[in-house]
Design a protein around this motif. Structure first.
Motif, mmCIF file in Angstrom:
data_model
loop_
_atom_site.group_PDB
_atom_site.id
_atom_site.type_symbol
_atom_site.label_atom_id
_atom_site.label_comp_id
_atom_site.label_asym_id
_atom_site.label_seq_id
_atom_site.Cartn_x
_atom_site.Cartn_y
_atom_site.Cartn_z
ATOM 1 N N ASP A 9 0.832 -1.195 0.000
ATOM 2 C CA ASP A 9 0.000 0.000 0.000
ATOM 3 C C ASP A 9 0.874 1.255 0.000
ATOM 4 N N LEU A 12 2.761 1.482 -3.474
ATOM 5 C CA LEU A 12 1.877 1.929 -4.548
ATOM 6 C C LEU A 12 1.512 3.403 -4.398
ATOM 7 N N GLY A 13 1.340 3.842 -3.164
ATOM 8 C CA GLY A 13 1.075 5.250 -2.919
ATOM 9 C C GLY A 13 2.244 6.130 -3.334
ATOM 10 N N ARG A 14 3.451 5.647 -3.066
ATOM 11 C CA ARG A 14 4.643 6.421 -3.454
ATOM 12 C C ARG A 14 4.813 6.438 -4.964
ATOM 13 N N ILE A 15 4.516 5.340 -5.614
ATOM 14 C CA ILE A 15 4.620 5.292 -7.079
ATOM 15 C C ILE A 15 3.660 6.308 -7.706
ATOM 16 N N ALA A 16 2.492 6.441 -7.128
ATOM 17 C CA ALA A 16 1.472 7.336 -7.688
ATOM 18 C C ALA A 16 1.695 8.802 -7.323
ATOM 19 N N ASP A 17 2.620 9.079 -6.413
ATOM 20 C CA ASP A 17 2.842 10.450 -5.952
ATOM 21 C C ASP A 17 3.776 11.185 -6.907
ATOM 22 N N PRO A 18 3.243 12.146 -7.677
ATOM 23 C CA PRO A 18 4.078 12.848 -8.651
ATOM 24 C C PRO A 18 5.119 13.771 -8.019
ATOM 25 N N VAL A 22 11.339 9.800 -9.546
ATOM 26 C CA VAL A 22 11.229 8.434 -10.043
ATOM 27 C C VAL A 22 12.528 7.689 -9.775
ATOM 28 N N ARG A 82 10.693 2.070 -7.689
ATOM 29 C CA ARG A 82 9.715 3.056 -8.159
ATOM 30 C C ARG A 82 9.909 3.247 -9.651
ATOM 31 N N TRP A 83 8.883 2.930 -10.423
ATOM 32 C CA TRP A 83 8.952 3.031 -11.873
ATOM 33 C C TRP A 83 8.435 4.387 -12.329
#
Length: 85
Positions: A9, A12-18, A22, A82-83
């Protein structure tokens, strides 16, 4: 297993954080470890081992044997980045 779900969780939250950069400095450094100075390679391996130990501890309540937990923790750390990189 709740600990693993919570772990992903957060990931995924970090991946989605702009607002976050990256890539994963640890993973990128590990990929380049053969070209790093020995002291930096040692530091990167230590950071990866710390991550592996944390994941292993999160899975400790599992009924799996220690070797399986070690392998799963190593896998989780290896694929956690992180992609896009």
């Amino acid at each position: 297993m709740r600990a693993v779900e919570a772990f992903f969780d957060v990931i995924l939250g970090r991946i989605a954080d702009p607002s976050l950069p990256v890539g994963c400095l640890i993973a990128e450094s590990a990929a380049q470890s053969l070209t790093l100075k020995e002291e930096y390679g040692t530091q990167v391996r230590g950071l990866l081992d710390t991550q592996r130990q944390r994941v292993h501890a999160a899975l400790a309540d599992s009924s799996a044997d220690s070797q399986t937990l070690d392998e799963l923790a190593t896998f989780v750390v290896a694929v956690n980045r992180r992609w896009p990189c």
